[in-house]
Design a protein around this motif. Sequence first.
Motif, PDB file in Angstrom:
ATOM      1  N   PHE A 176      41.618   5.984  20.327  1.00  0.00           N
ATOM      2  CA  PHE A 176      42.712   7.926  20.196  1.00  0.00           C
ATOM      3  C   PHE A 176      42.241   8.860  21.028  1.00  0.00           C
ATOM      4  N   GLY A 177      42.143   7.941  22.773  1.00  0.00           N
ATOM      5  CA  GLY A 177      41.731   8.682  23.169  1.00  0.00           C
ATOM      6  C   GLY A 177      41.111   9.626  23.129  1.00  0.00           C
ATOM      7  N   ALA A 178      39.456  10.090  22.856  1.00  0.00           N
ATOM      8  CA  ALA A 178      38.943  10.797  23.008  1.00  0.00           C
ATOM      9  C   ALA A 178      37.836  11.049  24.105  1.00  0.00           C
ATOM     10  N   ASN A 179      38.151  12.508  24.289  1.00  0.00           N
ATOM     11  CA  ASN A 179      37.178  12.970  25.449  1.00  0.00           C
ATOM     12  C   ASN A 179      35.309  12.472  25.198  1.00  0.00           C
ATOM     13  N   PRO A 180      35.254  11.324  26.481  1.00  0.00           N
ATOM     14  CA  PRO A 180      34.013  10.953  26.514  1.00  0.00           C
ATOM     15  C   PRO A 180      32.678  12.085  26.763  1.00  0.00           C
ATOM     16  N   SER A 181      33.273  13.555  27.299  1.00  0.00           N
ATOM     17  CA  SER A 181      31.986  13.897  27.422  1.00  0.00           C
ATOM     18  C   SER A 181      32.291  14.373  25.977  1.00  0.00           C
ATOM     19  N   ALA A 182      32.631  14.604  25.514  1.00  0.00           N
ATOM     20  CA  ALA A 182      32.180  15.730  24.262  1.00  0.00           C
ATOM     21  C   ALA A 182      30.832  14.718  23.753  1.00  0.00           C
ATOM     22  N   GLY A 183      29.760  15.247  22.920  1.00  0.00           N
ATOM     23  CA  GLY A 183      28.655  14.753  22.975  1.00  0.00           C
ATOM     24  C   GLY A 183      28.616  14.275  21.252  1.00  0.00           C
ATOM     25  N   PHE A 184      29.653  14.107  20.863  1.00  0.00           N
ATOM     26  CA  PHE A 184      29.522  12.608  19.451  1.00  0.00           C
ATOM     27  C   PHE A 184      30.040  11.997  20.313  1.00  0.00           C
ATOM     28  N   THR A 185      31.161  11.781  20.881  1.00  0.00           N
ATOM     29  CA  THR A 185      32.037  10.679  21.752  1.00  0.00           C
ATOM     30  C   THR A 185      31.112   9.731  22.802  1.00  0.00           C
ATOM     31  N   SER A 186      29.855  11.065  23.668  1.00  0.00           N
ATOM     32  CA  SER A 186      29.364  10.213  24.129  1.00  0.00           C
ATOM     33  C   SER A 186      27.997  10.182  24.023  1.00  0.00           C
ATOM     34  N   PHE A 187      27.337  10.409  22.567  1.00  0.00           N
ATOM     35  CA  PHE A 187      26.581   9.728  22.032  1.00  0.00           C
ATOM     36  C   PHE A 187      26.954   8.316  21.349  1.00  0.00           C
ATOM     37  N   ILE A 188      28.073   8.351  20.704  1.00  0.00           N
ATOM     38  CA  ILE A 188      28.404   7.331  20.211  1.00  0.00           C
ATOM     39  C   ILE A 188      29.608   5.886  21.315  1.00  0.00           C
ATOM     40  N   TYR A 189      29.523   6.235  22.133  1.00  0.00           N
ATOM     41  CA  TYR A 189      29.535   5.700  23.639  1.00  0.00           C
ATOM     42  C   TYR A 189      28.158   4.836  23.961  1.00  0.00           C
ATOM     43  N   GLY A 190      26.807   5.732  24.099  1.00  0.00           N
ATOM     44  CA  GLY A 190      25.834   5.551  24.895  1.00  0.00           C
ATOM     45  C   GLY A 190      25.095   4.375  23.901  1.00  0.00           C
ATOM     46  N   PHE A 191      25.453   4.889  22.136  1.00  0.00           N
ATOM     47  CA  PHE A 191      24.796   3.706  21.627  1.00  0.00           C
ATOM     48  C   PHE A 191      25.190   2.769  21.681  1.00  0.00           C
ATOM     49  N   SER A 192      26.463   2.260  21.627  1.00  0.00           N
ATOM     50  CA  SER A 192      27.103   1.152  21.329  1.00  0.00           C
ATOM     51  C   SER A 192      27.296   0.453  22.546  1.00  0.00           C
ATOM     52  N   SER A 193      27.125   0.814  23.242  1.00  0.00           N
ATOM     53  CA  SER A 193      27.364   0.206  24.999  1.00  0.00           C
ATOM     54  C   SER A 193      26.031  -0.772  24.594  1.00  0.00           C
ATOM     55  N   PRO A 194      24.699  -0.743  24.818  1.00  0.00           N
ATOM     56  CA  PRO A 194      23.936  -2.384  24.417  1.00  0.00           C
ATOM     57  C   PRO A 194      24.773  -3.120  24.218  1.00  0.00           C
ATOM     58  N   PHE A 195      25.597  -2.845  22.413  1.00  0.00           N
ATOM     59  CA  PHE A 195      26.121  -3.265  21.618  1.00  0.00           C
ATOM     60  C   PHE A 195      27.652  -4.522  22.345  1.00  0.00           C
ATOM     61  N   ALA A 196      28.220  -3.649  23.249  1.00  0.00           N
ATOM     62  CA  ALA A 196      28.996  -4.154  23.961  1.00  0.00           C
ATOM     63  C   ALA A 196      29.260  -4.451  24.934  1.00  0.00           C
ATOM     64  N   ASP A 197      27.858  -4.506  25.631  1.00  0.00           N
ATOM     65  CA  ASP A 197      28.249  -4.944  27.486  1.00  0.00           C
ATOM     66  C   ASP A 197      27.779  -6.478  27.609  1.00  0.00           C
ATOM     67  N   PRO A 198      26.956  -6.956  26.377  1.00  0.00           N
ATOM     68  CA  PRO A 198      27.445  -8.748  26.470  1.00  0.00           C
ATOM     69  C   PRO A 198      29.081  -9.586  26.163  1.00  0.00           C
ATOM     70  N   PHE A 199      30.004  -8.381  25.671  1.00  0.00           N
ATOM     71  CA  PHE A 199      31.513  -8.745  25.316  1.00  0.00           C
ATOM     72  C   PHE A 199      32.728  -8.438  26.371  1.00  0.00           C
ATOM     73  N   LEU A 200      31.694  -7.903  27.761  1.00  0.00           N
ATOM     74  CA  LEU A 200      33.147  -6.597  28.265  1.00  0.00           C
ATOM     75  C   LEU A 200      33.822  -7.063  29.535  1.00  0.00           C
TER      76      LEU A 200
END
Length: 89
Positions: free
Chosen positions: A10-34
């Motif tokens: 949905f094109g969420a703003n990556p600098s928004a607090g919640f979006t930034s938190f979700i991206y940061g938290f999920s990044s280690p789980f998504a990184d092996p598949f990038l």
Amino acid sequence: MAFRFLLKLFGANPSAGFTSFIYGFSSPFADPFLNVFRISRVEGSVFEWTSLLAMLVYWIIAWAIVKIFLMSREVSTPEAAAKLQRHDQ
């Protein structure tokens, strides 16, 4: 991972607090598949195949772990008898 997928879709703003938190938290789980799939972009929205693949792989791993634990538990005699009786019918 599902939140990450939806936020990117949905094109969420990556600098928004919640979006930034979700991206940061999920990044280690998504990184092996990038590098498995390319990212599809359409006018600010991102269809991230990586997140879908990661969700599928982690679901299969979780399912296998549950099956292993269920296989290793003891079965009581009445429970085994009931299962055998149902199987014979």
